[in-house]
Write an enzyme that holds these catalytic residues in place. Structure first.
Site, PDB file in Angstrom:
ATOM      1  N   LYS A  65      -5.291  -7.866  -4.218  1.00 17.54           N
ATOM      2  CA  LYS A  65      -5.457  -9.245  -4.686  1.00 17.54           C
ATOM      3  C   LYS A  65      -4.751 -10.198  -3.722  1.00 17.54           C
ATOM      4  O   LYS A  65      -3.765  -9.828  -3.087  1.00 17.54           O
ATOM      5  CB  LYS A  65      -4.944  -9.384  -6.122  1.00 17.54           C
ATOM      6  N   SER A  97      -4.870   1.563  11.269  1.00 14.20           N
ATOM      7  CA  SER A  97      -4.025   0.436  11.649  1.00 14.20           C
ATOM      8  C   SER A  97      -4.391   0.031  13.064  1.00 14.20           C
ATOM      9  O   SER A  97      -4.933   0.831  13.835  1.00 14.20           O
ATOM     10  CB  SER A  97      -2.546   0.828  11.582  1.00 14.20           C
ATOM     11  N   ALA A 105       0.833  -1.201   0.000  1.00 16.94           N
ATOM     12  CA  ALA A 105       0.000   0.000   0.000  1.00 16.94           C
ATOM     13  C   ALA A 105       0.868   1.251   0.000  1.00 16.94           C
ATOM     14  O   ALA A 105       0.621   2.202  -0.748  1.00 16.94           O
ATOM     15  CB  ALA A 105      -0.924  -0.013   1.216  1.00 16.94           C
TER      16      ALA A 105
END
Length: 324
Positions: free
Chosen positions: A98, A38, A17
């Site tokens: 994914k 987080s 990310a």
């Protein structure tokens, strides 16, 4: 084109990310990156400072906010079913790293939830949005290599650090879910949506219990075949070759072309070998733009769901063909 922006949050601070998708989210004018969450307050604050957004402690806290329209989910695959499901239940569009899930049953549940809610659910296969694949399809359509007979797709890289989550079966680790999914997606892209798995091998590491390498034979109903190879136990390779009745087309950075790279497309025929240097492309930027535009403008929500189910079907089929 809408003049609105997609208010977006991020569930997790994964390295992928920070390296790829977060910069694309922060740079897109149709997106406002609102917050990153987080479980660790310090980690959320570190990422938030880097990308000019707010830090949130806990994924549920971010989903409860009413100033967020969509979320990007780069959590480990085994956590996607819970948190993508909770994001959809909270009325958020979702871009999931994914693979969406570790199996078809969970993917079907999430796709159904998105359809019921009228929300966009997409998988982060950024390579599909790089212009080099448009160039390949254009040459195929022009008959540059005759009729496509076979696809070779390969994605592999050297072993990872011992503590990497991809060695953890409880988090959805393994080469199939990490590298193999790219080759399966390429097979659907070039051989079509009816491509099926006809054989597979997965090599499991007895120490970790995850597959570290594998291969699969795929084919479409017309008999066009594909050989897929993947793993994180080998030298780096990231290539797709289409073998036609009159020639071949090859991309050597098919899945991971960085924004500054001008990819080379190699066309070979009996009397010709030609290398074409293609324009650079920001595949993550293009994917984020497409995701935001679809969510904001009420675009096609059906096709992404169909793609997700097809991909999850192929992943399950590889496992079954390899002996479960």
């Amino acid at each position: 084109m809408t003049d609105r922006v997609l208010r977006t949050g991020v569930l997790g601070c994964a390295a992928i990310a920070r390296r790829t998708t977060l910069p694309a989210l922060a740079a897109d004018p149709s997106v406002r990156l609102v917050a990153v969450a987080s479980r660790s307050r310090a980690k959320a604050e570190d990422v938030a400072r880097a990308f000019g957004c707010e830090a949130v402690t806990g994924y549920a806290e971010l989903l409860a906010r009413d100033d967020i329209d969509a979320v990007y989910v780069p959590l480990p695959p085994a956590l996607h079913t819970e948190w993508v499901g909770r994001a959809l239940a909270a009325g958020k569009h979702v871009l999931a790293e994914k693979p969406l899930t570790t199996n078809l049953a969970d993917a079907a549940e999430l796709v159904a939830a998105a359809r019921t809610a009228g929300l966009l659910l997409m998988e982060n296969f950024a390579f599909l949005h790089h212009g080099q694949h448009d160039a390949v399809r254009a040459l195929v359509d022009e008959g540059a290599i005759g009729e496509v007979r076979h696809l070779t797709a390969e994605f592999g890289f050297p072993p990872l650090p011992s503590g990497d989550i991809r060695y953890d079966p409880a988090l959805g680790g393994g080469a199939l879910l990490d590298a193999g999914v790219y080759t399966l997606r390429a097979a659907s892209l070039y051989l079509g949506p009816e491509t099926g798995v006809h054989g597979a091998v997965l090599r499991t590491d007895p120490g970790t219990g995850v597959d570290t390498a594998g291969a699969a034979l795929v084919a479409d109903p017309a008999g066009r075949t594909g050989q897929l190879s993947f793993g994180f136990d080998r030298a780096y390779r990231c290539a797709v070759t289409l073998w036609g009745s009159e020639g071949t087309l090859t991309l050597d950075r098919a899945f991971t072309a960085p924004p500054t790279l001008r990819p080379v497309l190699r066309l070979t025929r009996q009397d010709l070998t030609e290398e074409r240097t293609l324009p650079a492309g920001h595949q993550f930027g293009s994917l984020i733009s497409h995701f935001a535009r679809t969510a904001l403008d009420g675009g096609d929500l059906k096709t992404p769901g169909e793609d997700l189910l097809r991909q999850a079907t192929l992943v399950d089929a590889v496992r079954q063909a390899a002996g479960g």
